[in-house]
Every structure is written in structure tokens, then in C-alpha cells.
Design a protein around this motif. Structure first.
Motif, PDB file in Angstrom:
ATOM      1  N   GLY A 155       1.068  -1.160   0.006  1.00 23.38           N
ATOM      2  CA  GLY A 155      -0.027  -0.139   0.033  1.00 23.38           C
ATOM      3  C   GLY A 155       0.823   1.235   0.072  1.00 23.38           C
ATOM      4  N   LEU A 156       1.754   1.166   0.759  1.00 22.48           N
ATOM      5  CA  LEU A 156       2.831   2.235   0.599  1.00 22.48           C
ATOM      6  C   LEU A 156       3.235   2.677  -0.507  1.00 22.48           C
ATOM      7  CD1 LEU A 156       4.867   4.421   2.342  1.00 22.48           C
ATOM      8  CD2 LEU A 156       6.476   2.493   2.227  1.00 22.48           C
ATOM      9  N   VAL A 157       3.855   1.716  -1.307  1.00 23.86           N
ATOM     10  CA  VAL A 157       4.423   1.688  -2.823  1.00 23.86           C
ATOM     11  C   VAL A 157       3.309   2.396  -3.696  1.00 23.86           C
ATOM     12  CG1 VAL A 157       5.092   0.438  -4.790  1.00 23.86           C
ATOM     13  CG2 VAL A 157       6.289   0.086  -2.435  1.00 23.86           C
ATOM     14  N   GLU A 158       2.302   1.736  -3.581  1.00 27.38           N
ATOM     15  CA  GLU A 158       1.124   2.342  -4.625  1.00 27.38           C
ATOM     16  C   GLU A 158       0.801   3.829  -4.237  1.00 27.38           C
ATOM     17  OE1 GLU A 158       0.049   0.731  -7.314  1.00 27.38           O
ATOM     18  OE2 GLU A 158       1.616  -0.816  -6.382  1.00 27.38           O
ATOM     19  N   GLU A 159       0.619   4.218  -3.057  1.00 24.36           N
ATOM     20  CA  GLU A 159       0.323   5.594  -2.712  1.00 24.36           C
ATOM     21  C   GLU A 159       1.601   6.571  -2.999  1.00 24.36           C
ATOM     22  OE1 GLU A 159      -1.861   8.934  -0.880  1.00 24.36           O
ATOM     23  OE2 GLU A 159      -2.012   7.259  -2.326  1.00 24.36           O
ATOM     24  N   LEU A 160       2.857   6.100  -2.762  1.00 24.61           N
ATOM     25  CA  LEU A 160       4.113   6.846  -3.217  1.00 24.61           C
ATOM     26  C   LEU A 160       3.942   6.993  -4.790  1.00 24.61           C
ATOM     27  CD1 LEU A 160       6.799   5.373  -1.103  1.00 24.61           C
ATOM     28  CD2 LEU A 160       5.873   7.638  -1.001  1.00 24.61           C
ATOM     29  N   LEU A 161       3.527   5.939  -5.627  1.00 22.92           N
ATOM     30  CA  LEU A 161       3.507   5.927  -6.745  1.00 22.92           C
ATOM     31  C   LEU A 161       2.463   7.182  -7.549  1.00 22.92           C
ATOM     32  CD1 LEU A 161       3.833   2.295  -7.938  1.00 22.92           C
ATOM     33  CD2 LEU A 161       5.402   3.941  -8.539  1.00 22.92           C
ATOM     34  N   ARG A 162       1.568   7.209  -6.901  1.00 29.14           N
ATOM     35  CA  ARG A 162       0.423   8.035  -7.259  1.00 29.14           C
ATOM     36  C   ARG A 162       0.953   9.378  -6.739  1.00 29.14           C
ATOM     37  NH1 ARG A 162      -3.329  11.244  -5.331  1.00 29.14           N
ATOM     38  NH2 ARG A 162      -2.638  10.704  -3.139  1.00 29.14           N
ATOM     39  N   HIS A 163       1.264   9.624  -5.347  1.00 30.73           N
ATOM     40  CA  HIS A 163       1.477  10.920  -4.935  1.00 30.73           C
ATOM     41  C   HIS A 163       2.586  11.549  -5.491  1.00 30.73           C
ATOM     42  CE1 HIS A 163       0.910  14.287  -2.022  1.00 30.73           C
ATOM     43  NE2 HIS A 163       2.355  13.741  -1.785  1.00 30.73           N
ATOM     44  N   LEU A 164       3.790  10.547  -5.845  1.00 32.61           N
ATOM     45  CA  LEU A 164       4.811  11.457  -6.159  1.00 32.61           C
ATOM     46  C   LEU A 164       4.839  11.691  -7.970  1.00 32.61           C
ATOM     47  CD1 LEU A 164       7.613   9.349  -4.284  1.00 32.61           C
ATOM     48  CD2 LEU A 164       6.894  11.830  -3.863  1.00 32.61           C
ATOM     49  N   SER A 165       4.249  10.612  -8.538  1.00 29.72           N
ATOM     50  CA  SER A 165       4.240  10.654 -10.055  1.00 29.72           C
ATOM     51  C   SER A 165       5.543  11.262 -10.629  1.00 29.72           C
ATOM     52  CB  SER A 165       3.109  11.495 -10.465  1.00 29.72           C
ATOM     53  OG  SER A 165       1.970  10.770 -10.205  1.00 29.72           O
ATOM     54  N   VAL A 166       6.717  10.661 -10.429  1.00 30.29           N
ATOM     55  CA  VAL A 166       8.026  11.148 -10.888  1.00 30.29           C
ATOM     56  C   VAL A 166       7.975  11.279 -12.188  1.00 30.29           C
ATOM     57  CG1 VAL A 166       9.228  10.203  -8.851  1.00 30.29           C
ATOM     58  CG2 VAL A 166       9.269   8.789 -10.989  1.00 30.29           C
ATOM     59  N   PHE A 191      -0.665  13.062   0.827  1.00 28.69           N
ATOM     60  CA  PHE A 191      -0.137  11.616   0.961  1.00 28.69           C
ATOM     61  C   PHE A 191      -0.814  10.728   2.230  1.00 28.69           C
ATOM     62  CE2 PHE A 191       2.981   8.517   2.971  1.00 28.69           C
ATOM     63  CZ  PHE A 191       3.447   8.118   1.579  1.00 28.69           C
ATOM     64  N   ASP A 192      -1.525   9.664   1.611  1.00 36.40           N
ATOM     65  CA  ASP A 192      -2.106   9.020   2.642  1.00 36.40           C
ATOM     66  C   ASP A 192      -1.837   7.227   2.200  1.00 36.40           C
ATOM     67  OD1 ASP A 192      -3.664   7.573   4.640  1.00 36.40           O
ATOM     68  OD2 ASP A 192      -5.864   8.323   3.607  1.00 36.40           O
ATOM     69  N   PRO A 193      -1.121   6.583   3.233  1.00 33.50           N
ATOM     70  CA  PRO A 193      -0.554   5.288   2.848  1.00 33.50           C
ATOM     71  C   PRO A 193      -1.516   4.419   3.437  1.00 33.50           C
ATOM     72  CG  PRO A 193       0.884   6.183   4.589  1.00 33.50           C
ATOM     73  CD  PRO A 193      -0.108   7.297   4.135  1.00 33.50           C
ATOM     74  N   THR A 194      -2.400   4.749   3.957  1.00 36.93           N
ATOM     75  CA  THR A 194      -3.627   4.032   4.279  1.00 36.93           C
ATOM     76  C   THR A 194      -4.884   3.990   3.399  1.00 36.93           C
ATOM     77  OG1 THR A 194      -4.840   5.800   5.930  1.00 36.93           O
ATOM     78  CG2 THR A 194      -3.012   4.316   6.845  1.00 36.93           C
ATOM     79  N   ARG A 195      -4.695   4.708   2.193  1.00 34.27           N
ATOM     80  CA  ARG A 195      -5.722   5.031   1.410  1.00 34.27           C
ATOM     81  C   ARG A 195      -5.963   3.552   0.566  1.00 34.27           C
ATOM     82  NH1 ARG A 195      -6.756   9.925  -1.102  1.00 34.27           N
ATOM     83  NH2 ARG A 195      -4.658  10.357  -0.590  1.00 34.27           N
ATOM     84  N   ARG A 196      -7.322   3.201   0.520  1.00 35.49           N
ATOM     85  CA  ARG A 196      -7.599   1.896  -0.168  1.00 35.49           C
ATOM     86  C   ARG A 196      -7.236   2.115  -1.567  1.00 35.49           C
ATOM     87  NH1 ARG A 196     -11.774  -0.046  -3.368  1.00 35.49           N
ATOM     88  NH2 ARG A 196     -13.004   2.159  -3.267  1.00 35.49           N
ATOM     89  N   ALA A 197      -6.254   1.046  -2.045  1.00 38.88           N
ATOM     90  CA  ALA A 197      -5.773   1.053  -3.185  1.00 38.88           C
ATOM     91  C   ALA A 197      -6.752   1.042  -4.348  1.00 38.88           C
ATOM     92  CB  ALA A 197      -4.829  -0.196  -3.567  1.00 38.88           C
ATOM     93  N   THR A 198      -6.359   2.089  -5.136  1.00 31.80           N
ATOM     94  CA  THR A 198      -7.129   2.415  -6.378  1.00 31.80           C
ATOM     95  C   THR A 198      -6.455   2.478  -7.592  1.00 31.80           C
ATOM     96  OG1 THR A 198      -7.291   4.768  -6.048  1.00 31.80           O
ATOM     97  CG2 THR A 198      -9.357   3.282  -5.006  1.00 31.80           C
TER      98      THR A 198
END
Length: 427
Positions: free
Chosen positions: A299-310, A356-363
Motif C-alpha cells: 500500500g505504501l508503494v502504490e500511494e507513493l507512486l500515485r502521490h509522487l508521479s515522478v 499523501f495517505d498510505p492507508t488509502r484504499r488502493a485504487t
């Protein structure tokens, strides 16, 4: 993340560049990069972690905006999530073919970068079919132990370094670099050079000629290596492609595929590792929760990917015909830039998407793109990020920044956003 993330500034600057220079009387000493409209470059700017576009400050709340009329070419910026999906998922209406840019612009056809990112079906379909089998979960599984070994070796090396450690140089960059080189079968002696060439692909600060020069240099190196693989196929990806499809692909096509895998998989994952580590370093409570398993690393990785969008901007699309997106008419031949960073903040997943919310339900998110050009190496990137973040917080639970937050050197005008260095104390 394979499939080269197109250097937008490079492509746009080369568009009608000969005509532009003649019209403005630019001499040899003038950088073509200085001709780029600021309204285009704004898509590459951020305030810390946050993209400027799509935040209501530069282009309002409109998801499709005309940002430039540049020497006869209209350029649109798309920031809305559904609108980005419509453009990236519409190959019938939008083309990715590089030749549409250089036609009539006086650009040497030999500088066409090739690869998946700059091709349309049926050529894209043929090339992607060659790569896809190597990026299935089953095939990638054999790399998992290698990735773990690479990570542990880098952590050991960091522990032996005196004083503050540069997390970019010592960890974020070497982990994906060595992983991709293992995948391709790059000789150890050639890996530092390939790594440098990859980084140069994404820095637009020196203008388009520097970007295209880096592309040409990488292609020359890889084409020579492909010739060697023709004679003596190795155990890596290129060796496999030569053995199984040697008569179906030319040397330059193989080099383009390898270049896409190397550059697409190196700098993007490295930047996510660096910026993700920065997020963790700024939040010791989050580090502890990840280390203790209270926040799953997936979940952390998916939220980082979404939030950072490098990867800030997808490779450009060129309208094949007149098309309407979110009520806006885009004419045939117009250039369309899709901001992945803005789209991933636009939602869904719903209220608070700028946070940034790593507890966010993965979407689903758009960090790997969308449609037929969606990153073929997405799962390889996830494997590395999950393993790296888990190992980092476990090994160095007391790691902290060695500089003040306002001293962090973020990269400017880079297609792949990141930091140039990240000094940290490990204990």
C-alpha cells in the motif's frame, strides 16, 4: 518501467527547429532550448513534491488547456484524470509516432530514437509482443533473489561509509541500475557508462540538443552491443531476443528496445526510491509503522507512486484527426501533453487526493501511464520498490536527513522529477 518516457522538451524543441532558427536568425551559440515557451515548461515545474499544473494556480481548474501556439503548432496540456485516460487510451485518435514531429523539420532521420514509446500499431504491437513475455510475474520471479542481493549489498556498503551518506548515489540509483543491467545482461564494465547516459535522457536544462545528443550516444553504444550479441548471444534479455527473434528485428530496433528498458527502468525507479525515502525520512512515525508491518509495504508503494508521479508528463500525442476531449476541440496535427502528476492528484480516488495517505484504499493510478503504452515493466518497478523500502527502514530505523528541508536540491525541468542528492545520517 520500460518504454522510454519521452523527453517532451526535446521533441517540441526539434519541431520545425530549422525554420524557427532561420526565422529568428539564431546563430550557433544560441540554445534551441531558449525557444521553448514557458507555458510548456511549466508542466515540468513543482513546488517541493507538488506539481504546479493542475493545482488551480497556472491554468485554472480546466482539465484541457491550450498552453502555446508555437510557430504554427498548437500545444494542449491535459491535467484531468479522465481526460488523460481518454488521450492515452485513444491510439485511434492520437499518435505517438516520432516521425510526425520531424516530418519537414529538417531533423536527421537517423536521430529517431526508436523503441516502444515512439511507435504506433502495428509496429508498436509487434515490438511490445517481443518484450512482454520477459515481464510476466513468472519470469520476473527469477529476479527477486537478485534484487534482494543487490539491496543488501548496497545497505552493507552504506553502513561502511563515513559521515552522511548520499542516498541517491549510494542506494536509489544503484539498485535499479544493477537490476536493469542484470535483466539486460549488460557487461559489468559497461554499466557505469550506461547509467550516465540514462540519466542524461531526462535532464532538459541544457536544451533539446543535449537531450537528443544523449539519446544518440546511448543508441550508438547499444547498437554496437547488439552486434556483439548477434555473434555471441548472452543470457540476458537481448541475448534471448536475438536467439528467439533474431531474424524478425533489426539491430536498431533491438537497441531501441534495450534503451527503453534501461532508461525507462533506471531513472524512474531511482527517483521514486529517492523521493519515497524522503517522505519516510520526514515522518519517523510512518517509518515505524512500515517497519512493524502496521502499514503494508504494498500500500505504501502504490500511494507513493500515485502521490509522487515522478514521470511528470507522458510522451506527446499528436492528433490524427479533429477530436473533442472534455468539450474542447483539438485539431488534427495538434500536440497534446498529458500531465501524469496532475492527473494523479485530480482524483478519483476522491477527496484529499493532494495529500499523501498510505492507508488509502488502493485504487488504479496513472504513474505507469495508460493504454497501449502503459509501462511494460511496472511489476519489476514494484518489486524493487517494495523490497528496497522494507529493507531500508528495517536496516536503518534511525536514519534522518543530514540537511535542512529547504536545502534539498530538487531537479528542475526534468521529465522525471527527483533530487540530485539526499544526504542522510544512518544512525
Amino acid at each position: 518501467m520500460s518504454g522510454r518516457r519521452c523527453t517532451v522538451a526535446s521533441l517540441l524543441a526539434r519541431l520545425h527547429i530549422a525554420r524557427v532558427l532561420r526565422a529568428r536568425g539564431a546563430g550557433r551559440g544560441r540554445s534551441a532550448g531558449s525557444l521553448l515557451p514557458d507555458s510548456v515548461l511549466v508542466a515540468l515545474r513543482r513546488e517541493g513534491m507538488d506539481p504546479v499544473v493542475g493545482q488551480g494556480r497556472e491554468h485554472g481548474a480546466e482539465p484541457v488547456t491550450k498552453v502555446a501556439g508555437w510557430f504554427g503548432v498548437t500545444i494542449w496540456l491535459v491535467t484531468g484524470r479522465e481526460e488523460v485516460k481518454a488521450v492515452l487510451g485513444g491510439p485511434d485518435a492520437f499518435s505517438s509516432d516520432f516521425s510526425r514531429l520531424v516530418e519537414g523539420a529538417g531533423v536527421d532521420a537517423g536521430r529517431h530514437p526508436g523503441g516502444l514509446g515512439f511507435s504506433d500499431p502495428p509496429e508498436h504491437t509487434r515490438l511490445r509482443r517481443l518484450l512482454t513475455p520477459e515481464f510476466t510475474g513468472r519470469r520476473l520471479g527469477r529476479l527477486a533473489p537478485v534484487i534482494d542481493e543487490i539491496i543488501e549489498a548496497r545497505l552493507d556498503a552504506m553502513a561502511d561509509e563515513p559521515g552522511p551518506v548520499d542516498l541517491v548515489r549510494s542506494f536509489a540509483l544503484p539498485v535499479p541500475a544493477l537490476t536493469i543491467c542484470e535483466l539486460l545482461g549488460v557487461p559489468h564494465a559497461s554499466r557505469p557508462e550506461f547509467q550516465e547516459l540514462s540519466v542524461a535522457h531526462f535532464d532538459a536544462s541544457d536544451g533539446p540538443d543535449g537531450l537528443l545528443g544523449a539519446t544518440s550516444a546511448a543508441m550508438a553504444q547499444l547498437t554496437e552491443w547488439v552486434r556483439q550479441q548477434r555473434a555471441f548471444p548472452g543470457d540476458g534479455l537481448l541475448g534471448m531476443l536475438v536467439r528467439e527473434h533474431g531474424d524478425e528485428v533489426e539491430d536498431r530496433e533491438l537497441a531501441g528496445l534495450a534503451d527503453g528498458v534501461l532508461t525507462g527502468g533506471l531513472e524512474t525507479t531511482a527517483s521514486t526510491l529517492a523521493l519515497g525515502s524522503l517522505v519516510l525520512l520526514r515522518n519517523s512515525a510512518l517509518c515505524r509503522l512500515v517497519r512493524d508491518g502496521e502499514i503494508p509495504v504494498d500500500g505504501l508503494v502504490e500511494e507513493l507512486l500515485r502521490h509522487l508521479s515522478v514521470v511528470q508528463v507522458a510522451f506527446p500525442r499528436f492528433a490524427r484527426r479533429d477530436v473533442v476531449v472534455s468539450g474542447v476541440r483539438i485539431a488534427k496535427g495538434d500536440v497534446v501533453l498529458c500531465s501524469l502528476s496532475a492527473a494523479n492528484r485530480a482524483g478519483p480516488p476522491g477527496p484529499g487526493t493532494t495529500e499523501f495517505d498510505p492507508t488509502r484504499r488502493a485504487t488504479p493510478h496513472l504513474a505507469f501511464g495508460h493504454g497501449i503504452h502503459r509501462c511494460v515493466g511496472a511489476e519489476l518497478a514494484r518489486m524493487q520498490l517494495r523490497a528496497a523500502f522494507s529493507a531500508l527502514v528495517r536496516r536503518f530505523p534511525a536514519a534522518r536527513l543530514a540537511i535542512e528541508p529547504d536545502e534539498i536540491d530538487f531537479r528542475e525541468l526534468s521529465i522525471v522529477y527527483g533530487v540530485r542528492s539526499l544526504p542522510v545520517f544512518l544512525s
